[in-house]
Write a protein that holds these residues in place. Structure first.
Motif: not given
Length: 202
Positions: A94-109, A141-142, A147-153
């Motif tokens: 399995i691969s994850s596009a964002n490595g987590g739940m990414a928000g649509s807005a930008t976070g500040g301090q 994520a990339s 142990s099961f990250a990436g593309v299966a082979g």
């Protein structure tokens, strides 16, 4: 807050096999006075092989979505069924596009724009043997170390030792507890995309 979780599946089909050895015959003939008259001994070796096949069964690829309101307070969990069509040992990754739940807005301090969650796999073979593992989405994520990250082979991914061709209870689970990070999650929509691949394994 609302969250949308989308799972896209890509089936990777790989095959292993060895070319059959050519058949050959052994013939022994006898002339008169040298053994059995008109006697011929023939030996034939027949060899062949069957290539392994592996993929998702028809309708067996995990698919669907989660749309959970206020997931930072309630968390979420959902299982997605998996059915393979693998004639021997297999691996799934399995691969994850964002490595987590990414928000649509930008976070500040003092605010965060990505929320962690977990991904678990449980695979069951036709003979009852199983394999399972779980990782944080950040490790999928990339370049992630799961142990099961990436593309299966042939050597990459969670390995299921036996053939799996039936609905045996295999699943992909995504889950997260209520958010407990030091920074507050910024308001908005959060999402991630998981890509799942499967391959034969020696």
């Amino acid at each position: 807050m609302m969250t949308r979780f989308l799972i896209l599946c890509m089936a990777m089909v790989a095959a292993l096999g060895f070319a059959g050895q050519p058949a050959h015959a052994q013939v022994t003939a006898y002339a008169a006075g040298q053994g059995s008259v008109n006697s011929i001994t023939v030996g034939v070796d027949v060899r062949a092989s069957v290539r392994g096949r592996c993929g998702f069964a028809t309708g067996g690829a995990p698919s669907g979505s989660i749309d959970q309101a206020d997931f930072d307070q309630t968390g979420f969990t959902r299982d997605f069924a998996i059915q393979l069509n693998c004639s021997g040992a297999s691996r799934i990754a399995i691969s994850s596009a964002n490595g987590g739940m990414a928000g649509s807005a930008t976070g500040g301090q003092g605010y965060a724009a990505k929320a962690p969650y977990q991904v678990a796999l449980r695979m069951v073979a036709d003979n009852g043997t199983s394999a399972s593992a779980s990782c944080d989405a950040s490790a999928l994520a990339s370049g992630g170390a799961c142990s099961f990250a990436g593309v299966a082979g042939e050597t990459k991914g969670l390995r299921l030792a036996g053939a799996s061709t039936k609905a045996n209870g295999s699943y992909l689970r995504v889950s997260a507890p209520a958010y407990s990070g030091a920074d507050t999650l910024v308001a908005g929509r959060y999402s991630d995309t998981l890509s799942i691949t499967v391959s034969v394994s020696p």
